[in-house]
Scaffold this motif. Structure first.
Motif, PDB file in Angstrom:
ATOM      1  N   GLU A  58       0.814  -1.214   0.000  1.00  0.00           N
ATOM      2  CA  GLU A  58       0.000   0.000   0.000  1.00  0.00           C
ATOM      3  C   GLU A  58       0.851   1.270   0.000  1.00  0.00           C
ATOM      4  N   HIS A  59       1.969   1.242   0.689  1.00  0.00           N
ATOM      5  CA  HIS A  59       2.819   2.429   0.850  1.00  0.00           C
ATOM      6  C   HIS A  59       4.168   2.276   0.158  1.00  0.00           C
ATOM      7  N   PHE A  60       4.227   1.414  -0.850  1.00  0.00           N
ATOM      8  CA  PHE A  60       5.483   1.031  -1.477  1.00  0.00           C
ATOM      9  C   PHE A  60       6.310   2.235  -1.943  1.00  0.00           C
ATOM     10  N   ALA A  61       5.711   3.147  -2.676  1.00  0.00           N
ATOM     11  CA  ALA A  61       6.454   4.291  -3.217  1.00  0.00           C
ATOM     12  C   ALA A  61       6.997   5.174  -2.098  1.00  0.00           C
ATOM     13  N   GLU A  62       6.191   5.415  -1.073  1.00  0.00           N
ATOM     14  CA  GLU A  62       6.638   6.245   0.050  1.00  0.00           C
ATOM     15  C   GLU A  62       7.796   5.583   0.795  1.00  0.00           C
ATOM     16  N   ILE A  63       7.666   4.287   1.008  1.00  0.00           N
ATOM     17  CA  ILE A  63       8.693   3.543   1.735  1.00  0.00           C
ATOM     18  C   ILE A  63      10.004   3.560   0.962  1.00  0.00           C
ATOM     19  N   GLU A  65      10.983   5.642  -1.355  1.00  0.00           N
ATOM     20  CA  GLU A  65      11.516   7.010  -1.390  1.00  0.00           C
ATOM     21  C   GLU A  65      12.219   7.344  -0.075  1.00  0.00           C
ATOM     22  N   ASP A  66      11.625   6.937   1.034  1.00  0.00           N
ATOM     23  CA  ASP A  66      12.231   7.184   2.343  1.00  0.00           C
ATOM     24  C   ASP A  66      13.568   6.466   2.466  1.00  0.00           C
ATOM     25  N   ILE A  67      13.618   5.225   2.040  1.00  0.00           N
ATOM     26  CA  ILE A  67      14.866   4.452   2.118  1.00  0.00           C
ATOM     27  C   ILE A  67      15.930   5.099   1.238  1.00  0.00           C
ATOM     28  N   GLU A  68      15.585   5.361  -0.005  1.00  0.00           N
ATOM     29  CA  GLU A  68      16.589   5.865  -0.943  1.00  0.00           C
ATOM     30  C   GLU A  68      17.067   7.264  -0.562  1.00  0.00           C
ATOM     31  N   SER A  69      16.182   8.097  -0.059  1.00  0.00           N
ATOM     32  CA  SER A  69      16.604   9.451   0.316  1.00  0.00           C
ATOM     33  C   SER A  69      17.438   9.454   1.599  1.00  0.00           C
ATOM     34  N   THR A  70      17.353   8.386   2.361  1.00  0.00           N
ATOM     35  CA  THR A  70      18.078   8.300   3.629  1.00  0.00           C
ATOM     36  C   THR A  70      19.387   7.521   3.510  1.00  0.00           C
ATOM     37  N   ALA A  71      19.420   6.565   2.610  1.00  0.00           N
ATOM     38  CA  ALA A  71      20.612   5.724   2.439  1.00  0.00           C
ATOM     39  C   ALA A  71      21.654   6.516   1.662  1.00  0.00           C
ATOM     40  N   ARG A  72      22.601   7.032   2.343  1.00  0.00           N
ATOM     41  CA  ARG A  72      23.622   7.896   1.740  1.00  0.00           C
ATOM     42  C   ARG A  72      24.401   7.155   0.654  1.00  0.00           C
ATOM     43  N   ASP A  73      24.344   7.706  -0.557  1.00  0.00           N
ATOM     44  CA  ASP A  73      25.096   7.182  -1.699  1.00  0.00           C
ATOM     45  C   ASP A  73      24.730   5.753  -2.094  1.00  0.00           C
ATOM     46  N   TRP A  74      23.545   5.300  -1.713  1.00  0.00           N
ATOM     47  CA  TRP A  74      23.108   3.951  -2.074  1.00  0.00           C
ATOM     48  C   TRP A  74      21.732   4.017  -2.727  1.00  0.00           C
ATOM     49  N   ARG A  75      21.668   3.581  -3.969  1.00  0.00           N
ATOM     50  CA  ARG A  75      20.373   3.451  -4.648  1.00  0.00           C
ATOM     51  C   ARG A  75      19.793   2.085  -4.291  1.00  0.00           C
ATOM     52  N   LEU A  76      18.490   1.997  -4.286  1.00  0.00           N
ATOM     53  CA  LEU A  76      17.838   0.733  -3.945  1.00  0.00           C
ATOM     54  C   LEU A  76      18.337  -0.424  -4.804  1.00  0.00           C
ATOM     55  N   GLU A  77      18.558  -0.161  -6.084  1.00  0.00           N
ATOM     56  CA  GLU A  77      18.982  -1.223  -6.994  1.00  0.00           C
ATOM     57  C   GLU A  77      20.346  -1.810  -6.625  1.00  0.00           C
ATOM     58  N   ARG A  78      21.152  -1.038  -5.925  1.00  0.00           N
ATOM     59  CA  ARG A  78      22.492  -1.510  -5.524  1.00  0.00           C
ATOM     60  C   ARG A  78      22.459  -2.341  -4.249  1.00  0.00           C
ATOM     61  N   MET A  79      21.395  -2.229  -3.495  1.00  0.00           N
ATOM     62  CA  MET A  79      21.306  -2.948  -2.219  1.00  0.00           C
ATOM     63  C   MET A  79      20.972  -4.415  -2.462  1.00  0.00           C
ATOM     64  N   PRO A  80      21.478  -5.291  -1.623  1.00  0.00           N
ATOM     65  CA  PRO A  80      21.065  -6.692  -1.720  1.00  0.00           C
ATOM     66  C   PRO A  80      19.541  -6.804  -1.552  1.00  0.00           C
ATOM     67  N   ARG A  81      18.923  -7.713  -2.280  1.00  0.00           N
ATOM     68  CA  ARG A  81      17.468  -7.886  -2.213  1.00  0.00           C
ATOM     69  C   ARG A  81      16.981  -8.109  -0.792  1.00  0.00           C
ATOM     70  N   VAL A  82      17.710  -8.896  -0.038  1.00  0.00           N
ATOM     71  CA  VAL A  82      17.284  -9.177   1.335  1.00  0.00           C
ATOM     72  C   VAL A  82      17.312  -7.897   2.172  1.00  0.00           C
ATOM     73  N   VAL A  91      10.648   0.055   7.806  1.00  0.00           N
ATOM     74  CA  VAL A  91      10.130   1.401   7.518  1.00  0.00           C
ATOM     75  C   VAL A  91       8.613   1.398   7.628  1.00  0.00           C
ATOM     76  N   TRP A  92       7.964   0.354   7.147  1.00  0.00           N
ATOM     77  CA  TRP A  92       6.508   0.272   7.308  1.00  0.00           C
ATOM     78  C   TRP A  92       6.142   0.281   8.788  1.00  0.00           C
ATOM     79  N   GLU A  93       6.863  -0.500   9.597  1.00  0.00           N
ATOM     80  CA  GLU A  93       6.557  -0.529  11.034  1.00  0.00           C
ATOM     81  C   GLU A  93       6.796   0.833  11.680  1.00  0.00           C
ATOM     82  N   ILE A  94       7.873   1.491  11.330  1.00  0.00           N
ATOM     83  CA  ILE A  94       8.188   2.806  11.913  1.00  0.00           C
ATOM     84  C   ILE A  94       7.149   3.844  11.510  1.00  0.00           C
ATOM     85  N   ARG A  95       6.794   3.868  10.246  1.00  0.00           N
ATOM     86  CA  ARG A  95       5.930   4.938   9.737  1.00  0.00           C
ATOM     87  C   ARG A  95       4.442   4.655   9.837  1.00  0.00           C
ATOM     88  N   PHE A  96       4.036   3.395   9.732  1.00  0.00           N
ATOM     89  CA  PHE A  96       2.617   3.111   9.564  1.00  0.00           C
ATOM     90  C   PHE A  96       2.019   2.142  10.574  1.00  0.00           C
TER      91      PHE A  96
END
Length: 138
Positions: A58-63, A65-82, A91-96
């Protein structure tokens, strides 16, 4: 392991699977729901896992965006899937999810990263989630 910890692991598996095979979160959730119907002994963990995964969808785009804007110099695509799955849950638990204290969401995420991801992931996830909690947390 508590029912909520098991649910987070189950949710992590579903989000990881959706990311890996390119299916929508809703498709993976439907498949898992069919499987859960045959596992009444896991009903408690299934309910919260479903709530997590539905909330992330439900909140995928917001979540993300929050991760990517907070993860310094790391795009989501570069992070391990896990790591992406673990971060999305926390992030869902923290925000929602007001029922889960931020410190619990962060601690569970760090524990899962320690157990299921790379050597550096737990520190990275802890840092990202601490900043998100500071920004959005109670």
């Amino acid at each position: 392991m508590s029912a909520r910890s098991k649910a987070r692991k189950r949710a992590m598996d579903m989000l990881f699977k959706a990311d890996l095979v390119g299916h929508s979160i809703e498709e993976v959730l439907a498949d898992e729901q069919a499987r859960a119907a045959n596992e009444p002994e896991r009903a408690a963990s299934w309910r919260y896992a479903r709530q997590i995964v539905s909330g992330v969808a439900e909140h995928f785009a917001e979540i993300d965006e929050d991760i990517e804007s907070t993860a310094r110099d790391w795009r989501l695509e570069r992070m391990p899937r896990v790591d992406r799955a673990i971060l999305r849950i926390a992030v869902w638990e923290i925000r929602f999810n007001e029922e889960v204290p931020d410190v619990v969401a962060i601690s569970e995420a760090v524990q899962n990263a320690t157990e299921y991801s790379t050597e550096d992931s737990s520190r990275f996830i802890n840092g990202v989630l601490a900043r998100i909690s500071d920004r959005h947390g109670a």
